[in-house]
Design a protein around this motif. Structure first.
Motif, PDB file in Angstrom:
ATOM      1  N   ASN A  36      11.096  79.802  17.675  1.00 47.54           N
ATOM      2  CA  ASN A  36      10.666  78.638  16.884  1.00 47.54           C
ATOM      3  C   ASN A  36      10.128  77.568  17.808  1.00 47.54           C
ATOM      4  OD1 ASN A  36      11.332  79.548  14.363  1.00 47.54           O
ATOM      5  ND2 ASN A  36      13.410  78.717  14.429  1.00 47.54           N
ATOM      6  N   GLY A  37       8.962  77.048  17.443  1.00 54.77           N
ATOM      7  CA  GLY A  37       8.410  75.943  18.222  1.00 54.77           C
ATOM      8  C   GLY A  37       7.642  76.367  19.462  1.00 54.77           C
ATOM      9  N   ALA A  38       7.488  77.684  19.671  1.00 60.50           N
ATOM     10  CA  ALA A  38       6.792  78.160  20.878  1.00 60.50           C
ATOM     11  C   ALA A  38       5.292  77.896  20.818  1.00 60.50           C
ATOM     12  CB  ALA A  38       7.050  79.645  21.089  1.00 60.50           C
ATOM     13  N   LYS A  40       3.213  79.439  17.944  1.00 59.17           N
ATOM     14  CA  LYS A  40       2.510  80.502  17.207  1.00 59.17           C
ATOM     15  C   LYS A  40       1.624  79.921  16.101  1.00 59.17           C
ATOM     16  CE  LYS A  40       6.435  82.515  16.098  1.00 59.17           C
ATOM     17  NZ  LYS A  40       7.349  81.519  16.700  1.00 59.17           N
ATOM     18  N   THR A  41       2.214  79.024  15.306  1.00 51.37           N
ATOM     19  CA  THR A  41       1.447  78.451  14.190  1.00 51.37           C
ATOM     20  C   THR A  41       0.286  77.607  14.717  1.00 51.37           C
ATOM     21  OG1 THR A  41       3.429  78.472  12.828  1.00 51.37           O
ATOM     22  CG2 THR A  41       1.653  77.040  12.092  1.00 51.37           C
ATOM     23  N   THR A  42       0.543  76.890  15.798  1.00 47.52           N
ATOM     24  CA  THR A  42      -0.524  76.080  16.411  1.00 47.52           C
ATOM     25  C   THR A  42      -1.686  76.980  16.836  1.00 47.52           C
ATOM     26  OG1 THR A  42       1.111  74.478  17.181  1.00 47.52           O
ATOM     27  CG2 THR A  42      -1.026  74.454  18.282  1.00 47.52           C
ATOM     28  N   LEU A  43      -1.353  78.112  17.420  1.00 45.39           N
ATOM     29  CA  LEU A  43      -2.390  79.052  17.864  1.00 45.39           C
ATOM     30  C   LEU A  43      -3.193  79.564  16.664  1.00 45.39           C
ATOM     31  CD1 LEU A  43      -3.662  80.679  20.131  1.00 45.39           C
ATOM     32  CD2 LEU A  43      -1.800  82.310  19.970  1.00 45.39           C
TER      33      LEU A  43
HETATM   34  P1  ATP Z   1       7.740  78.053  14.050  1.00 42.38           P
HETATM   35  O1  ATP Z   1       7.891  79.524  13.947  1.00 42.38           O
HETATM   36  O2  ATP Z   1       9.015  77.306  14.007  1.00 42.38           O
HETATM   37  O3  ATP Z   1       6.681  77.490  13.129  1.00 42.38           O
HETATM   38  P2  ATP Z   1       5.824  78.016  16.148  1.00 42.38           P
HETATM   39  O4  ATP Z   1       5.936  78.965  17.286  1.00 42.38           O
HETATM   40  O5  ATP Z   1       4.847  78.357  15.080  1.00 42.38           O
HETATM   41  O6  ATP Z   1       7.229  77.771  15.537  1.00 42.38           O
HETATM   42  P3  ATP Z   1       4.440  75.500  16.303  1.00 42.38           P
HETATM   43  O7  ATP Z   1       4.711  75.126  14.880  1.00 42.38           O
HETATM   44  O8  ATP Z   1       3.083  75.938  16.659  1.00 42.38           O
HETATM   45  O9  ATP Z   1       5.474  76.604  16.780  1.00 42.38           O
HETATM   46  O10 ATP Z   1       4.870  74.267  17.219  1.00 42.38           O
HETATM   47  C1  ATP Z   1       4.608  74.233  18.625  1.00 42.38           C
HETATM   48  C2  ATP Z   1       5.045  72.902  19.181  1.00 42.38           C
HETATM   49  O11 ATP Z   1       4.202  71.868  18.678  1.00 42.38           O
HETATM   50  C3  ATP Z   1       6.468  72.491  18.805  1.00 42.38           C
HETATM   51  O12 ATP Z   1       7.035  71.815  19.901  1.00 42.38           O
HETATM   52  C4  ATP Z   1       6.275  71.551  17.642  1.00 42.38           C
HETATM   53  O13 ATP Z   1       7.323  70.614  17.586  1.00 42.38           O
HETATM   54  C5  ATP Z   1       4.954  70.882  17.996  1.00 42.38           C
HETATM   55  N1  ATP Z   1       4.189  70.500  16.798  1.00 42.38           N
HETATM   56  C6  ATP Z   1       3.809  71.313  15.797  1.00 42.38           C
HETATM   57  N2  ATP Z   1       3.079  70.650  14.883  1.00 42.38           N
HETATM   58  C7  ATP Z   1       3.005  69.358  15.327  1.00 42.38           C
HETATM   59  C8  ATP Z   1       2.381  68.177  14.825  1.00 42.38           C
HETATM   60  N3  ATP Z   1       1.688  68.160  13.688  1.00 42.38           N
HETATM   61  N4  ATP Z   1       2.503  67.045  15.567  1.00 42.38           N
HETATM   62  C9  ATP Z   1       3.206  67.043  16.727  1.00 42.38           C
HETATM   63  N5  ATP Z   1       3.798  68.123  17.247  1.00 42.38           N
HETATM   64  C10 ATP Z   1       3.717  69.280  16.569  1.00 42.38           C
END
Ligand code: ATP
Length: 235
Positions: A36-38, A40-43
């Motif tokens: 979580n938070g790595a 993935k969703t951002t990518l």
């Molecule tokens: P999850 O499975 O929990 O969604 P993830 O691997 O998809 O995790 P992301 O949602 O891409 O992770 O988040 C990556 C990092 O960016 C995390 O530290 C998160 O707190 C941060 N983050 C995500 N969205 C935002 C935002 N809108 N503004 C600021 N920081 C963000």
């Protein structure tokens, strides 16, 4: 088919992705593992045009995708099936599915054929087609979300945590279906916490930690990797 070169994404001053290099070849099923938070969703959001990279380049079939609107990315052949499904719960299953074709398809006959293919892939949705999507079980709603994504006939389907919250038997069927979609010719980029099940159907995988890709390998290499097993498989 998809190529990322040194991609950075920032939220304000926070660098959520750092120098990400990755690729998905034609017809490949690639898994992205990460806690979580790595990132993935951002990518996925960067690839689908919801977030703009602050550095680097995203190419799809030799076309630069950075800065394109999400609808243009879908038109180009990449569709993102987001975590949490994001269906229209009051609308019928059928309407939700057809929405997936609206962005860039106008060929009614072609849309009808794709709908037939989607319902063949998920026969239960044929039975439920007139029911509100929100009344379906979690697994069936995930089928609607994937079916809706397939309605745009993507070359690359990005699935963000499709097994989240589903019962084990439903998860098994979900992974079988994802493998089938891939074997029918659609490239798949799959972000999953359920690492073992995901790796079983993958050609290759990446591991993302704190916004950086830290490992890459084919299925056998990843399955056999001690660090991957410890962190993500738990055996
Ligand atoms: P999850 O499975 O929990 O969604 P993830 O691997 O998809 O995790 P992301 O949602 O891409 O992770 O988040 C990556 C990092 O960016 C995390 O530290 C998160 O707190 C941060 N983050 C995500 N969205 C935002 C935002 N809108 N503004 C600021 N920081 C963000």
């Amino acid at each position: 088919m998809l190529q990322l070169n040194k991609v950075d994404v920032c939220y304000g001053s926070f660098k959520a992705l750092s120098a990400v290099d990755m690729r998905v070849d034609e017809g490949e099923l690639v898994v992205l593992l990460g806690a979580n938070g790595a990132g993935k969703t951002t990518l996925f959001n960067a690839i689908s045009g919801l977030l703009k990279p602050t550095a680097g380049e995203i190419r799809f079939r030799d076309k630069v995708m950075n800065g394109l609107k999400p609808s243009a990315v879908v038109g180009g052949g990449i569709v993102h099936c987001p975590e949490g499904r994001k269906l229209f719960p009051q609308m019928s299953v059928m309407k939700n599915l057809v929405m997936g074709a609206y962005v860039h398809r106008r060929d009614k006959e072609g849309i009808r054929r794709t709908l037939k293919d989607v319902l063949a892939l998920f026969p239960i949705l044929e039975e439920k087609k007139n029911e509100p999507a929100g009344s379906l079980s979690g697994g069936q709603q995930q089928m609607v979300a994937i079916g809706r994504a397939l309605m745009s006939r993507p070359k690359l389907l990005m699935l963000d945590e499709p097994s989240l919250g589903l019962a084990p038997l439903v998860v098994k069927q979900m992974f079988e279906t994802i493998q089938k979609i891939n074997s029918l010719g659609t490239g798949v980029l799959l972000a999953e916490q359920n690492a073992f099940a995901a790796l079983k159907i993958a050609h290759r995988a990446y591991v993302i930690e704190n916004g950086k890709l830290v490992m890459e390998g084919d299925r056998e290499a990843m399955m056999g990797n001690e660090a991957v097993r410890k962190a993500y498989i738990g055996a």
